[in-house]
Design a protein around this motif. Structure first.
Motif, short mmCIF file in Angstrom:
data_model
loop_
_atom_site.label_atom_id
_atom_site.label_comp_id
_atom_site.label_asym_id
_atom_site.label_seq_id
_atom_site.Cartn_x
_atom_site.Cartn_y
_atom_site.Cartn_z
N PRO A 7 1.68 -9.61 15.77
CA PRO A 7 1.52 -8.33 15.07
C PRO A 7 2.73 -7.42 15.21
CG PRO A 7 0.52 -8.19 17.22
CD PRO A 7 1.08 -9.58 17.12
N PHE A 8 3.84 -7.94 15.79
CA PHE A 8 4.95 -7.04 16.14
C PHE A 8 5.92 -6.81 14.98
CE2 PHE A 8 3.54 -9.01 20.17
CZ PHE A 8 2.95 -7.87 20.70
N ASP A 9 5.61 -7.38 13.82
CA ASP A 9 6.36 -6.99 12.62
C ASP A 9 5.92 -5.61 12.14
OD1 ASP A 9 3.82 -7.88 11.96
OD2 ASP A 9 4.42 -8.81 10.08
N ASN A 10 4.88 -5.07 12.74
CA ASN A 10 4.35 -3.74 12.42
C ASN A 10 4.81 -2.76 13.48
OD1 ASN A 10 2.73 -1.41 12.12
ND2 ASN A 10 1.07 -2.61 11.20
N GLN A 11 5.63 -1.76 13.10
CA GLN A 11 6.16 -0.83 14.10
C GLN A 11 5.07 -0.02 14.78
OE1 GLN A 11 9.70 1.35 13.14
NE2 GLN A 11 9.34 2.91 14.70
N LEU A 12 3.95 0.24 14.09
CA LEU A 12 2.87 1.00 14.73
C LEU A 12 2.32 0.24 15.94
CD1 LEU A 12 0.95 2.34 11.58
CD2 LEU A 12 2.40 3.64 13.15
N VAL A 13 2.24 -1.08 15.82
CA VAL A 13 1.78 -1.88 16.96
C VAL A 13 2.78 -1.77 18.11
CG1 VAL A 13 1.27 -4.21 17.77
CG2 VAL A 13 0.48 -3.47 15.52
N ARG A 14 4.05 -1.86 17.79
CA ARG A 14 5.09 -1.76 18.82
C ARG A 14 5.03 -0.39 19.50
NH1 ARG A 14 8.44 -3.91 14.56
NH2 ARG A 14 9.83 -2.09 14.62
N GLU A 15 4.80 0.64 18.72
CA GLU A 15 4.69 1.98 19.30
C GLU A 15 3.46 2.08 20.20
OE1 GLU A 15 4.77 4.89 16.19
OE2 GLU A 15 6.74 4.27 15.45
N ALA A 16 2.35 1.45 19.80
CA ALA A 16 1.15 1.46 20.63
C ALA A 16 1.42 0.83 21.99
CB ALA A 16 0.02 0.72 19.92
N PHE A 17 2.15 -0.28 21.99
CA PHE A 17 2.49 -0.94 23.26
C PHE A 17 3.41 -0.05 24.10
CE2 PHE A 17 1.23 -5.50 23.54
CZ PHE A 17 0.39 -5.52 22.44
N SER A 18 4.21 0.77 23.43
CA SER A 18 5.11 1.67 24.17
C SER A 18 4.32 2.80 24.83
CB SER A 18 6.15 2.26 23.22
OG SER A 18 6.92 1.25 22.61
N TYR A 19 3.35 3.35 24.11
CA TYR A 19 2.55 4.44 24.67
C TYR A 19 1.65 3.96 25.81
CZ TYR A 19 3.65 8.08 21.21
OH TYR A 19 4.28 9.05 20.47
N ALA A 20 1.16 2.72 25.75
CA ALA A 20 0.14 2.27 26.70
C ALA A 20 0.70 1.84 28.05
CB ALA A 20 -0.65 1.11 26.09
N LYS A 41 -3.59 7.50 22.81
CA LYS A 41 -2.60 7.48 21.73
C LYS A 41 -2.36 6.05 21.24
CE LYS A 41 0.68 9.20 19.08
NZ LYS A 41 0.36 10.08 17.94
N ALA A 42 -2.35 5.11 22.17
CA ALA A 42 -2.15 3.71 21.79
C ALA A 42 -3.29 3.23 20.90
CB ALA A 42 -2.03 2.85 23.04
N LYS A 43 -4.54 3.57 21.26
CA LYS A 43 -5.69 3.16 20.44
C LYS A 43 -5.60 3.76 19.03
CE LYS A 43 -9.09 2.46 24.15
NZ LYS A 43 -10.35 2.95 24.76
N GLN A 44 -5.18 5.01 18.96
CA GLN A 44 -5.04 5.67 17.66
C GLN A 44 -4.03 4.92 16.78
OE1 GLN A 44 -3.59 9.75 17.93
NE2 GLN A 44 -2.71 9.58 15.87
N LEU A 45 -2.90 4.52 17.35
CA LEU A 45 -1.88 3.82 16.57
C LEU A 45 -2.34 2.43 16.17
CD1 LEU A 45 1.23 4.94 18.64
CD2 LEU A 45 0.80 5.49 16.24
N LEU A 46 -3.07 1.75 17.06
CA LEU A 46 -3.58 0.42 16.72
C LEU A 46 -4.57 0.51 15.56
CD1 LEU A 46 -4.14 -1.24 20.23
CD2 LEU A 46 -2.36 -1.74 18.55
N ALA A 47 -5.40 1.55 15.56
CA ALA A 47 -6.35 1.73 14.44
C ALA A 47 -5.58 1.94 13.14
CB ALA A 47 -7.27 2.91 14.74
N GLN A 48 -4.54 2.77 13.20
CA GLN A 48 -3.72 2.99 12.00
C GLN A 48 -3.06 1.69 11.52
OE1 GLN A 48 -1.93 7.01 13.84
NE2 GLN A 48 -1.03 6.49 11.86
N ALA A 49 -2.75 0.81 12.46
CA ALA A 49 -2.09 -0.45 12.12
C ALA A 49 -3.06 -1.51 11.64
CB ALA A 49 -1.32 -0.95 13.33
N GLY A 57 -7.38 -1.22 24.87
CA GLY A 57 -8.01 -2.20 23.99
C GLY A 57 -7.14 -3.40 23.68
N ILE A 58 -6.09 -3.59 24.47
CA ILE A 58 -5.18 -4.72 24.28
C ILE A 58 -5.45 -5.74 25.38
CG2 ILE A 58 -2.78 -5.48 24.25
CD1 ILE A 58 -2.05 -2.57 23.43
#
Length: 567
Positions: free
Chosen positions: A330-343, A390-398, A430-431
């Motif tokens: 899923p790392f072609d999606n920047q929102l996922v990468r940002e979620a991993f950064s926040y978590a 914040k990470a959960k919020q970004l994952l939902a958006q992704a 949630g990861i």
């Protein structure tokens, strides 16, 4: 430079990290027992003992060695065109002349570099060192028989990509010319403002063609430095004695205080630290060049002021980080990468490494010890322990409202505590991290191969020299993506605009100006969340009670063995 965490094996191949490799004194760390009585003018005499865990099974061929700043032990018997400045503090990151009269004369676009040799230079056999010897030493490093050194010359020199070394039917590399015995000129296919730093690598040590023994040269190379090899048993010992034809008058960067240096190889880290702590007999005159303190020994020293005085602190320019393969879901999606950064929970990871004395949290790819190239930023602030909401919020958006499951590849020998800490932190967001531990011997071959690279890996990167160039280019230059093995651009990131920006910075020959530009590029790339920087390691190292002048050089973050004294 890949570097194994917690091991500063200067003199071993740099491509070692599965978590990778180097270091510098915590801001001017110059802890040195007996420093007040040290006198460079009268320091000569005695025997220095070195207790190391490395086995140096590959020997000491300058073509094969992959060192930062000429390495620790190799610098005792190899001189190079340039070298690191032998002083404590930030000045130790500067490149200075060694065999050459200056750090190099660059053409206007930094594609031609000219060096002139100092007069009076001699090998240990008494013969004169000439420009032809340096050209031959560089040419040897292209031979497949002597593989292992840094890759830059093959890419930088005109014709380097197809040159096979001096042993075949086409022995001459025409892009290195020697107009006379004291002049050598390098012709590059592109601008490289950092060439003076590369010229400090051991591939630039002179090798007399008549004394070249090919693969066997690694056991008894001809010395150009203050010491020469008196005996070498692979995996066990290396004995050095003075080179009678070396002179301080031509070498301002090595004090060469001891008369002899006896190096024991293949010792266990626990034995090394125990012997240095006890400091009995010859161990009082001992150091190590590759074994920092472990958390347990560090805790013991904290309550012992006498032992604490016998430590130095170094921090190599190295970052341990999460690497996303952005060509894979899923790392072609920047929102996922940002979620991993926040978590991410950096406090748990640092504690897993042994605490803040052994690791410092990082939010930038360029580490703080990279001085001018370090520009502070934290675009996805996780705080000390992570922001799972914040990470959960970004994952939902992704498109992952219920979280997701991914596999994390890591080196079992180097990064197991980090992987466990990440797994626990990401569960809160949630990861689900499925830990894929890979043996150290296989890690790089799997992760560095574009056909087998996983979507997520835990790894490290260290600087070949103190500059943003070797720190950022191999990781983010799309033209350095290597198919089939040996790839370090794990994001497989290839942006023509970034590639052009790298070329533009490489034309800058003023070091400070170039570092500012590399720092700007790091801050720019950080916005893309191509990595999650985690921490930079800190090395705490003991030395014997009779050892003096153990200052840390900021190039490698380790004391300079060419300057220590036992007298």
């Amino acid at each position: 430079m890949l570097r194994p965490a917690r091991i500063a094996l200067f003199g071993l191949p740099a491509l070692l990290v599965g978590g990778l490799l180097t270091a510098c004194g915590s801001s001017g760390s110059t802890n040195s027992a007996g420093a007040a009585s040290f006198n460079a003018a009268t320091c000569q005499g005695g025997t220095l003992y070195v207790l190391d865990q490395s086995k140096e099974s590959s020997g000491y061929d300058p073509a094969v060695l992959y060192t930062s700043g000429g390495g620790a032990i190799p610098r005792l018997f190899f001189r190079t065109l340039t070298t690191r400045q032998s002083v404590a503090g930030d000045e130790g990151t500067k490149v200075v002349p060694d065999l050459a009269t200056d750090t190099g004369e660059a053409s206007e676009n930094a594609t031609v570099w000219t060096y002139h040799l100092k007069p009076g230079l001699k090998f240990s056999d008494g013969s004169a060192i000439t420009s032809a010897d340096i050209k031959y030493g560089v040419e040897r490093s292209f031979s497949s028989q002597l593989a292992g050194g840094p890759p830059y010359l093959r890419d930088w020199l005109i014709g380097g990509e197809s040159y096979q070394g001096p042993y075949g039917s086409n022995p001459d590399l025409a892009s290195i010319t020697t107009p006379d015995a004291s002049t050598i000129v390098f012709h590059l296919r592109k601008s490289e403002g950092d060439f003076p730093y590369l010229a400090a690598e051991t591939q630039f040590a002179p090798v007399p063609k008549a004394k070249d023994t090919g693969k066997n040269y690694n056991t008894d190379p001809v010395s150009s430095g203050p010491y020469m090899i008196a005996g070498f048993t692979k995996g066990q010992s290396l004995d050095l004695v003075r080179n009678p034809n070396w002179s301080r008058s031509t070498d301002s960067q090595r004090l060469a205080c001891p008369d002899k240096i006896d190096i024991s190889l293949g010792l266990s880290p626990a034995v090394i630290n125990q012997r240095l702590s006890a400091s009995i007999g010859n161990d009082a005159d001992s150091i190590t060049t590759d074994t920092p303190l472990d958390p347990a020994t560090l805790a013991k020293i904290a309550g012992n002021p006498a032992l604490k005085k016998r430590t130095v602190t170094g921090t190599f320019a190295q970052t341990t980080y999460l690497a996303f393969n952005v060509t894979k879901k899923p790392f072609d999606n920047q929102l996922v990468r940002e979620a991993f950064s926040y978590a991410v929970d950096r406090t748990a990871i640092v504690n897993g490494e042994g605490g803040s004395q052994l690791a410092t949290p990082a939010t930038t790819f360029d580490p703080t010890s990279l001085t001018g190239a370090y520009h502070p930023y934290d675009y996805y602030p996780a705080g000390a322990t992570g922001d799972p909401a914040k990470a959960k919020q970004l994952l939902a958006q992704a498109g992952y409202p219920n979280g997701l499951t991914v596999s994390l590849a890591y080196d079992t020998a180097l990064n197991a505590p980090d992987a466990t800490a990440l797994q626990q932190a990401y569960a809160k967001a949630g990861i689900t991290l499925q830990l894929n531990g890979i043996d150290d011997s296989d890690f790089q071959s799997q992760v560095g191969n574009t056909s087998t690279e996983p979507a997520l890996a835990l790894t490290s990167w260290g600087a070949d020299w103190p500059s943003g160039a070797p720190f950022l280019s191999p990781i983010f230059d799309g033209r350095q993506i290597v198919k089939g093995g040996g790839n370090f651009n794990l994001a497989q990131f290839n942006d023509p605009a970034v590639n052009a920006q790298i070329d533009k910075i490489n034309q800058i020959t003023d070091h400070a100006t170039a570092q500012q530009a590399w720092g700007d590029l790091d801050a720019q790339l950080g916005k893309l969340a191509l990595t999650v920087p985690l921490y930079s390691p800190v090395d705490e190292v003991l030395f014997g009670s009779h050892v003096k002048n153990t200052y840390v050089d900021q190039w490698r973050g380790w004391y300079d063995i060419a300057s220590v004294s036992v007298k």
